[in-house]
Design a protein around this motif. Structure first.
Motif, mmCIF file in Angstrom:
data_model
loop_
_atom_site.group_PDB
_atom_site.id
_atom_site.type_symbol
_atom_site.label_atom_id
_atom_site.label_comp_id
_atom_site.label_asym_id
_atom_site.label_seq_id
_atom_site.Cartn_x
_atom_site.Cartn_y
_atom_site.Cartn_z
ATOM 1 N N SER A 75 -31.633 -79.348 -14.087
ATOM 2 C CA SER A 75 -32.609 -78.687 -14.964
ATOM 3 C C SER A 75 -31.888 -78.061 -16.146
ATOM 4 N N TRP A 76 -32.635 -77.837 -17.207
ATOM 5 C CA TRP A 76 -31.997 -77.242 -18.382
ATOM 6 C C TRP A 76 -31.561 -75.814 -18.114
ATOM 7 N N TRP A 77 -32.307 -75.095 -17.259
ATOM 8 C CA TRP A 77 -31.899 -73.725 -16.959
ATOM 9 C C TRP A 77 -30.699 -73.695 -15.998
ATOM 10 N N GLY A 78 -30.606 -74.708 -15.139
ATOM 11 C CA GLY A 78 -29.416 -74.791 -14.276
ATOM 12 C C GLY A 78 -28.160 -75.041 -15.094
ATOM 13 N N ARG A 79 -28.286 -75.908 -16.097
ATOM 14 C CA ARG A 79 -27.128 -76.178 -16.961
ATOM 15 C C ARG A 79 -26.767 -74.952 -17.803
ATOM 16 N N ALA A 80 -27.789 -74.183 -18.220
ATOM 17 C CA ALA A 80 -27.521 -72.964 -18.976
ATOM 18 C C ALA A 80 -26.773 -71.944 -18.120
ATOM 19 N N TRP A 81 -27.100 -71.896 -16.833
ATOM 20 C CA TRP A 81 -26.399 -71.007 -15.898
ATOM 21 C C TRP A 81 -24.920 -71.378 -15.810
ATOM 22 N N VAL A 82 -24.629 -72.641 -15.666
ATOM 23 C CA VAL A 82 -23.239 -73.094 -15.585
ATOM 24 C C VAL A 82 -22.512 -72.813 -16.897
ATOM 25 N N SER A 83 -23.190 -73.044 -18.009
ATOM 26 C CA SER A 83 -22.551 -72.816 -19.307
ATOM 27 C C SER A 83 -22.168 -71.361 -19.490
ATOM 28 N N LEU A 129 -44.166 -71.274 -14.609
ATOM 29 C CA LEU A 129 -43.519 -70.509 -13.547
ATOM 30 C C LEU A 129 -44.094 -70.861 -12.183
ATOM 31 N N LEU A 130 -45.401 -71.061 -12.115
ATOM 32 C CA LEU A 130 -46.027 -71.454 -10.841
ATOM 33 C C LEU A 130 -45.594 -72.848 -10.416
ATOM 34 N N GLU A 131 -45.206 -73.691 -11.380
ATOM 35 C CA GLU A 131 -44.674 -75.023 -11.065
ATOM 36 C C GLU A 131 -43.177 -74.971 -10.805
ATOM 37 N N ARG A 132 -42.642 -73.768 -10.667
ATOM 38 C CA ARG A 132 -41.231 -73.536 -10.408
ATOM 39 C C ARG A 132 -40.350 -74.128 -11.525
ATOM 40 N N GLU A 133 -40.720 -73.771 -12.734
ATOM 41 C CA GLU A 133 -39.935 -74.104 -13.901
ATOM 42 C C GLU A 133 -39.759 -72.838 -14.733
ATOM 43 N N VAL A 134 -38.618 -72.718 -15.409
ATOM 44 C CA VAL A 134 -38.408 -71.582 -16.299
ATOM 45 C C VAL A 134 -39.084 -71.896 -17.631
ATOM 46 N N TYR A 163 -21.386 -73.443 -9.380
ATOM 47 C CA TYR A 163 -21.955 -74.799 -9.365
ATOM 48 C C TYR A 163 -22.993 -74.958 -8.252
ATOM 49 N N ARG A 164 -22.725 -74.348 -7.094
ATOM 50 C CA ARG A 164 -23.704 -74.441 -6.008
ATOM 51 C C ARG A 164 -24.960 -73.639 -6.343
ATOM 52 N N ALA A 165 -24.763 -72.471 -6.984
ATOM 53 C CA ALA A 165 -25.920 -71.658 -7.349
ATOM 54 C C ALA A 165 -26.793 -72.368 -8.373
ATOM 55 N N ALA A 166 -26.184 -73.171 -9.238
ATOM 56 C CA ALA A 166 -26.977 -73.916 -10.223
ATOM 57 C C ALA A 166 -27.951 -74.861 -9.538
ATOM 58 N N ARG A 167 -27.528 -75.458 -8.411
ATOM 59 C CA ARG A 167 -28.445 -76.339 -7.686
ATOM 60 C C ARG A 167 -29.579 -75.542 -7.047
ATOM 61 N N LEU A 168 -29.309 -74.293 -6.637
ATOM 62 C CA LEU A 168 -30.390 -73.444 -6.138
ATOM 63 C C LEU A 168 -31.408 -73.164 -7.240
ATOM 64 N N LEU A 169 -30.905 -72.856 -8.430
ATOM 65 C CA LEU A 169 -31.807 -72.574 -9.552
ATOM 66 C C LEU A 169 -32.625 -73.799 -9.934
ATOM 67 N N ASP A 170 -32.025 -75.002 -9.806
ATOM 68 C CA ASP A 170 -32.788 -76.226 -10.064
ATOM 69 C C ASP A 170 -34.041 -76.265 -9.209
ATOM 70 N N GLU A 171 -33.881 -75.948 -7.937
ATOM 71 C CA GLU A 171 -34.981 -76.054 -6.981
ATOM 72 C C GLU A 171 -35.945 -74.867 -7.069
ATOM 73 N N GLU A 200 -40.021 -62.896 -5.525
ATOM 74 C CA GLU A 200 -41.071 -63.856 -5.868
ATOM 75 C C GLU A 200 -42.460 -63.324 -5.554
ATOM 76 N N ARG A 201 -42.660 -62.766 -4.353
ATOM 77 C CA ARG A 201 -43.987 -62.338 -3.955
ATOM 78 C C ARG A 201 -44.516 -61.225 -4.845
ATOM 79 N N GLU A 202 -43.672 -60.216 -5.097
ATOM 80 C CA GLU A 202 -44.134 -59.103 -5.927
ATOM 81 C C GLU A 202 -44.369 -59.555 -7.367
#
Length: 401
Positions: A23-31, A108-113, A150-158, A171-173
């Motif tokens: 995802s673009w936000w996952g790549r931004a995290w790594v950058s 956000l509800l579709e789990r996208e930034v 790098y592993r956290a970026a894959r979490l953010l992807d999902e 998330e709930r609040e």
């Protein structure tokens, strides 16, 4: 019930496979982490550690992402990535922005930034602070922190809610607060509109009421109807078979509706095959009907001639007619004593008896266990009997069809 405290701590025992953010936000995290590194070799080693499964369970809390990373020593290192959590005023501004923007809320509800929040929630260069218990403290990030990144970026992807949790809210609040604010925005935009779901007083909801009578059922149709055409597709089931199943299901449903009896209850394999074949007359069989007869005959271990004869009997009178075809039996003398004189009186000839059958030349009558006579015909000098006509309690009428 999930409390705010419970909602602000998540542990991921497993992380989605792969080390490259998609995802673009996952790549931004790594950058954000790669931007503070001056050693590409360490980043490459960290990427290899991540790919080889050196990162254990990842725990996320506001401002901190922690995991144990196994290096060259037996004891793993405690590694974390810190990101500043938002102040209350920042959250207030962020929540209002999302609640007022349907596209951002939907993303956000579709789990996208949402793109509109990229500058607000994603870490910039120098905002991600790595820490590790390993002895390599000279120039962070170390290879262990890089592996965790790098592993956290894959979490953010999902699940981008992991990023929002790092910023301070679970998330709930978040969803509860966004729902409340979005409803408030909608109410302000349409002040005169009544709420879609008005409340009901508890006393009224629990009051005893009598329900109106159900409307009368619609009349049963005269026929089952024709099923839709099914397109031919190599990846789909046989359209002819689908047509046959749909037609049979419709006919069975109509029978249940009009008679309250299942027309195929207690049928064995052969009887049901005969029933299916009886829907297609043997004279002038189409290609699809010939295929059906062939397949049903093979499935029951009979010949297509046997099946055609049995189908003709089924059309003559259903299950009792099939029994008359296949099951000779010894009836009481009374019906025969009355039938033979009646046939003579009607100038139909002299019929010789044989169990439940009366035969004269090319014509034959069979007495069924239901008390009806079933007519049969054969070619001259040929004992190949085929059902004909309709059954009747009167042997003369049965013979005349």
């Amino acid at each position: 019930m999930i409390t705010a405290r419970d909602d602000r701590r998540r542990t991921f025992e497993t992380v989605p496979a792969g080390t490259e953010a998609v995802s673009w936000w996952g790549r931004a995290w790594v950058s954000a982490l790669e931007g503070v590194s001056r050693d590409p070799a360490r980043l490459a080693r960290g990427r290899a550690y991540a790919a080889e499964g050196h990162v254990d369970a990842v725990t996320v809390t506001p401002g901190r992402l922690v995991a144990y990373v196994r290096g060259s020593r037996p004891r793993p290192y405690r590694t974390e990535l810190a990101l500043r959590a938002f102040e209350e005023a920042q959250w207030e501004e962020l929540l209002e922005t999302v609640a007022a923007d349907p596209a951002a809320l939907a993303a956000l509800l579709e789990r996208e930034v949402p793109q509109s929040l990229a500058g607000a929630v994603l870490p910039g260069a120098g905002e991600l602070f790595p820490r590790c218990s390993c002895p390599d403290v000279a120039r962070p990030p170390c290879k262990h922190a890089a592996a965790l990144c790098y592993r956290a970026a894959r979490l953010l992807d999902e699940d981008p809610f992991v990023l929002l949790l790092l910023r301070g809210r679970g998330e709930r609040e978040l969803l509860d607060e966004l729902t409340r604010r979005n409803a408030a925005h909608a109410a302000r935009e349409q002040p005169g509109r009544a709420p879609d779901f008005p409340g009901v007083a508890a006393r009224a909801a629990l009051a005893r009421t009598s329900l109106p009578l159900l409307p009368a059922p619609l009349p049963a149709p005269a026929a089952a109807g024709i099923p839709p055409a099914y397109p031919a597709d190599p990846a789909a089931p046989d359209p002819l078979a689908l047509d046959q199943l749909a037609s049979d299901a419709a006919a069975r449903a109509l029978a249940l509706l009009t008679t309250a009896e299942d027309p195929i209850a207690e049928l064995d394999l052969w009887q049901d095959a005969v029933r299916l074949a009886s829907g297609h007359a043997t004279a002038g069989l189409t290609g699809s009907a010939r295929t059906l007869y062939r397949d049903l005959a093979r499935a029951t271990g009979r010949s297509t001639t046997d099946l055609a004869r049995a189908a003709a009997a089924w059309r003559q009178g259903g299950r009792p007619a099939l029994a008359a075809l296949e099951e000779p039996w010894d009836p009481p003398a009374g019906p025969f004593d009355r039938a033979r004189p009646a046939l003579l009186a009607a100038a139909r000839g002299s019929f010789r008896p044989d169990r439940n059958r009366l035969t004269a030349g090319t014509r034959q009558l069979r007495l069924g266990r239901d008390g009806l006579w079933y007519g049969y015909e054969s070619r001259p000098d040929d004992e190949d009997w085929w059902p004909t006509g309709r059954p009747a309690p009167d042997p003369v009428k049965a013979l005349l069809g």
